[in-house]
Design a protein around this motif. Sequence first.
Motif, PDB file in Angstrom:
ATOM      1  N   LEU A  49       4.353  36.567 -30.109  1.00 49.73           N
ATOM      2  CA  LEU A  49       4.630  36.442 -31.315  1.00 49.73           C
ATOM      3  C   LEU A  49       4.816  34.861 -31.851  1.00 49.73           C
ATOM      4  CD1 LEU A  49       6.305  38.881 -32.862  1.00 49.73           C
ATOM      5  CD2 LEU A  49       4.345  38.629 -33.095  1.00 49.73           C
ATOM      6  N   THR A  50       3.938  33.542 -31.704  1.00 50.60           N
ATOM      7  CA  THR A  50       4.189  32.553 -31.729  1.00 50.60           C
ATOM      8  C   THR A  50       5.160  32.075 -32.283  1.00 50.60           C
ATOM      9  OG1 THR A  50       1.650  31.938 -32.229  1.00 50.60           O
ATOM     10  CG2 THR A  50       3.043  30.053 -32.808  1.00 50.60           C
ATOM     11  N   GLY A  51       6.096  31.450 -31.533  1.00 52.97           N
ATOM     12  CA  GLY A  51       7.557  30.563 -32.042  1.00 52.97           C
ATOM     13  C   GLY A  51       9.021  31.341 -31.392  1.00 52.97           C
ATOM     14  N   GLN A  52       8.644  32.909 -31.479  1.00 53.38           N
ATOM     15  CA  GLN A  52       9.086  33.458 -30.562  1.00 53.38           C
ATOM     16  C   GLN A  52       9.812  33.460 -29.486  1.00 53.38           C
ATOM     17  OE1 GLN A  52      11.102  35.916 -32.545  1.00 53.38           O
ATOM     18  NE2 GLN A  52      10.112  35.614 -34.109  1.00 53.38           N
ATOM     19  N   ARG A  53      10.621  33.279 -28.541  1.00 50.72           N
ATOM     20  CA  ARG A  53      10.860  32.919 -26.757  1.00 50.72           C
ATOM     21  C   ARG A  53      12.547  33.450 -26.989  1.00 50.72           C
ATOM     22  NH1 ARG A  53       6.926  29.669 -24.019  1.00 50.72           N
ATOM     23  NH2 ARG A  53       5.808  28.721 -25.518  1.00 50.72           N
ATOM     24  N   SER A  54      12.814  33.824 -25.548  1.00 54.00           N
ATOM     25  CA  SER A  54      13.991  34.572 -24.655  1.00 54.00           C
ATOM     26  C   SER A  54      15.209  33.772 -25.535  1.00 54.00           C
ATOM     27  CB  SER A  54      13.428  35.296 -23.433  1.00 54.00           C
ATOM     28  OG  SER A  54      13.345  33.456 -22.537  1.00 54.00           O
TER      29      SER A  54
ATOM     30  N   VAL B 281      22.332  24.139 -23.539  1.00 55.97           N
ATOM     31  CA  VAL B 281      23.119  24.963 -24.318  1.00 55.97           C
ATOM     32  C   VAL B 281      21.949  25.677 -24.294  1.00 55.97           C
ATOM     33  CG1 VAL B 281      23.676  25.951 -25.448  1.00 55.97           C
ATOM     34  CG2 VAL B 281      25.384  23.771 -24.960  1.00 55.97           C
ATOM     35  N   LEU B 282      21.669  27.012 -23.709  1.00 55.63           N
ATOM     36  CA  LEU B 282      20.656  27.477 -23.743  1.00 55.63           C
ATOM     37  C   LEU B 282      20.862  28.781 -24.095  1.00 55.63           C
ATOM     38  CD1 LEU B 282      19.280  27.389 -20.024  1.00 55.63           C
ATOM     39  CD2 LEU B 282      18.746  26.162 -21.987  1.00 55.63           C
ATOM     40  N   THR B 283      20.437  29.580 -25.098  1.00 53.63           N
ATOM     41  CA  THR B 283      21.235  30.615 -25.549  1.00 53.63           C
ATOM     42  C   THR B 283      19.853  31.658 -26.924  1.00 53.63           C
ATOM     43  OG1 THR B 283      22.737  28.863 -26.952  1.00 53.63           O
ATOM     44  CG2 THR B 283      22.320  31.620 -28.254  1.00 53.63           C
ATOM     45  N   PRO B 284      20.343  32.977 -25.800  1.00 54.24           N
ATOM     46  CA  PRO B 284      19.360  33.678 -25.820  1.00 54.24           C
ATOM     47  C   PRO B 284      19.073  34.582 -27.439  1.00 54.24           C
ATOM     48  CG  PRO B 284      20.429  34.254 -24.162  1.00 54.24           C
ATOM     49  CD  PRO B 284      21.565  33.448 -24.791  1.00 54.24           C
ATOM     50  N   THR B 285      18.019  34.478 -27.883  1.00 53.70           N
ATOM     51  CA  THR B 285      17.239  34.932 -29.157  1.00 53.70           C
ATOM     52  C   THR B 285      17.799  36.541 -29.693  1.00 53.70           C
ATOM     53  OG1 THR B 285      14.968  34.909 -28.581  1.00 53.70           O
ATOM     54  CG2 THR B 285      16.200  32.991 -29.141  1.00 53.70           C
ATOM     55  N   ALA B 286      17.458  36.414 -30.430  1.00 53.67           N
ATOM     56  CA  ALA B 286      17.767  38.137 -30.445  1.00 53.67           C
ATOM     57  C   ALA B 286      16.182  38.785 -30.415  1.00 53.67           C
ATOM     58  CB  ALA B 286      17.869  38.309 -32.440  1.00 53.67           C
ATOM     59  N   ALA B 287      15.992  38.369 -30.346  1.00 55.73           N
ATOM     60  CA  ALA B 287      13.710  38.820 -30.176  1.00 55.73           C
ATOM     61  C   ALA B 287      13.873  38.718 -28.964  1.00 55.73           C
ATOM     62  CB  ALA B 287      12.494  37.886 -30.501  1.00 55.73           C
TER      63      ALA B 287
ATOM     64  N   GLU C 281      14.938  42.204 -23.733  1.00 59.10           N
ATOM     65  CA  GLU C 281      15.113  42.574 -22.354  1.00 59.10           C
ATOM     66  C   GLU C 281      15.370  44.423 -22.727  1.00 59.10           C
ATOM     67  OE1 GLU C 281      15.590  41.433 -19.601  1.00 59.10           O
ATOM     68  OE2 GLU C 281      14.646  39.330 -20.419  1.00 59.10           O
ATOM     69  N   THR C 282      16.531  44.443 -23.785  1.00 55.94           N
ATOM     70  CA  THR C 282      16.938  45.495 -23.416  1.00 55.94           C
ATOM     71  C   THR C 282      15.759  47.118 -23.163  1.00 55.94           C
ATOM     72  OG1 THR C 282      18.259  44.947 -25.384  1.00 55.94           O
ATOM     73  CG2 THR C 282      18.468  47.797 -25.051  1.00 55.94           C
ATOM     74  N   ASP C 283      14.453  47.055 -24.528  1.00 55.59           N
ATOM     75  CA  ASP C 283      13.777  47.462 -24.112  1.00 55.59           C
ATOM     76  C   ASP C 283      12.685  47.843 -22.611  1.00 55.59           C
ATOM     77  OD1 ASP C 283      11.397  48.645 -25.706  1.00 55.59           O
ATOM     78  OD2 ASP C 283      10.218  47.761 -24.346  1.00 55.59           O
TER      79      ASP C 283
END
Length: 530
Positions: free
Chosen positions: A129-134, A146-152, A157-159
Motif C-alpha cells: 500500500l502506498t504510504g504504508q511503511r514499516s 528517531v525510527l518508530t515502528p508503525t502499526a501497519a 511483523e506479527t503476521d
Amino acid sequence: MLDFSRPQVLGILGVILAGLLFALPNFLPASLVAQFPSWVPGGQLNLGLDLRGGSHILLEADPADVRRQRLEILEETVRAELRQADGGPIRVTDLGTRDGAVTFTVREPADLDRAVELMRGLARPVGGLTGQRSFDVEVRDGTRVVLTPTAAGLAAETDSAMAQAVEVIRRRIDELGTREPTILRQGANRIVVQVPGLQDPEQLKALIGKTARLEFKLVDTEADPAAVAEGRAPPGSQILPSVEGPPVVVKRRPIVTGDQLVDAQPSFQDGLPVVSFRFDATGGRRFGRATQENVGKPFAIILDNQVISAPRINEPILGGSGIIQGNFTTESANDLAILLRSGKLPVELKVIEERTVGPDLGADSIRAGALASILAVVLVAAFMIATYGRFGVYSVIALVLNGLLILGIMSGLGATLTLPGIAGFVLTIGAAVDANVLINERIREELRKGRKVVTAIETGYREAFRAIMDANVTNVIAAVLLFWFGSGPVKGFAVVLTIGIVTSVFTAVTVTRLMVARWVRAARPAALAL
C-alpha cells in the motif's frame, strides 16, 4: 453402455485391486504390516485426536515481544548500515532503543541528510500500500534521528512471525515421529496444536514452548563486579542468568547465531550427554575467526537469553563444529538437539489452554462409528436386495467395495480420520446407493414401456447417469467449499465426503454396470424381475 473392452475391464479390476491392497493393512496388526516388503502398501489410516486421544494446547504470542524483537533487529541493522554507508561511515552516538523506538545522534551535522535518506531507504513498504511503511523516520533536536515502528509494520511483523512459528512447531513435532498433528492459527496471535497419540502435554509444552534462540557471545571480563551486582552492565554488554551459577555479563553483539546452524545431534562425551552442532560455511568462518582472536577468553553459549555454558577458548575452534556441554540428561540433550535443528521460534509463545483427550473416549467413538457404519450397510443392503433382487445384490457388492476404496484411498494419502470423518463415511454409504436407485428405477420405467432387457438396461444407465453426475457435482462443490473455508474436523468431514462421492460414482455406475453386463452376456435373460 454394456460393451466393455478387455483393457477397460482390466483397468476397472486394477483400480479395485489397488484399493483393496491399500485398505488391507488397516485390518492387520501393525507388527505384521511392518514386515511387508517396501513395494507393498503398508500405510494405515491415521486417527485424529477425537478418536485416538492425545494432547491439545492453545498458544498465544505477546505482541510486545514481537515489538521488542523488531526493535533489536532494527538496531543491529541501523548499526551495520551506518558503518557501510556510501560515501563513508556515518559517525553517531547514543545508538540504542528508547521508548519503543530506535534513536541515534549524528555527530557531524553535514551527515544528517545522508543518515535520514539511508534510514528512509530501510523503511520498506508494508502490504504493497502506498504510504504504508514499516517505520517512520523523523529528526528531533536538530541532530537526533528517531525510527518508530508503525502499526501497519508491527501487524505485518506479527503476521510473519506467527506464520513462521507454525512451520517451526510443525518441524519440531515431526521430529518426535508423531504423525498428522493439527496446527492452526487462531486469530492474529494464537496457534492451536493437537497431537494425536501423545499423552504427555508437558513434553509437548517443553518442546514447542521454547523459542530456541541460540547465540554465541563473548563474556565481558572487564565488567565491574560491583556494578553488575547492582544490575548495571557496561555499554555494549548485557547481564544474563546462567544455569551454572551467578549471572554472566556478555557482549550484546553475538559471534554467531543459531540461524547459521545446519545440524545438531545428541551425543556423549566422557560418558555424559552433550549436544554436538555444526554451522554452515559462513557461520563456521565467523566462529573460527572469533575463537582465533580470543584464545584464553571465555565465551557464552546462550539459549533463550539464558547462559547454558561459558567455557574458555583454549584453542581456535575451526571446522565449523563444536559441542554444547551442560547438565543434560539423555532426554534433555535430545530435546535441545530437536529445538536447534528445527530452528528458533520468531516469537515467545505462552500456553493459555491445555487438555488431554484420553484414548478411552476415542475408543468409544470408534465403536459407535463402526456400529453405525455396520448398521447402515446392513439396513441399506436389506432394502436394496428386497426391492431390486439381483440388481440389489450388485448394488450391495458395489457398496462394500466403495467402503474399502474409501479406506484404501485415505490410507494411501496418509489422511486422518476424525469423528466428523466417520459421519461423512456413514453419509456416503447412504448416498452411494442413491445412484443405484436412480438406475434401477429408470430400468423399471424402460421395461414398463415394453423395451427389451438389453435396451432397457442400456437406456437406464445412460439416462440415469446424467442425473447422477449433476447431483454429485453439486455435492463435490459443497464439500470443496467446506474444505476451503472450514478447519480441523470440518475439513476431515469434507475430505471423506469428497472421496466417498468419487468412489461411489465409480462403484455404483461403472462397477455395477460391468457386473450387469457380464451377467446379461452369460444368461441372456428374456425378462427381468425388477
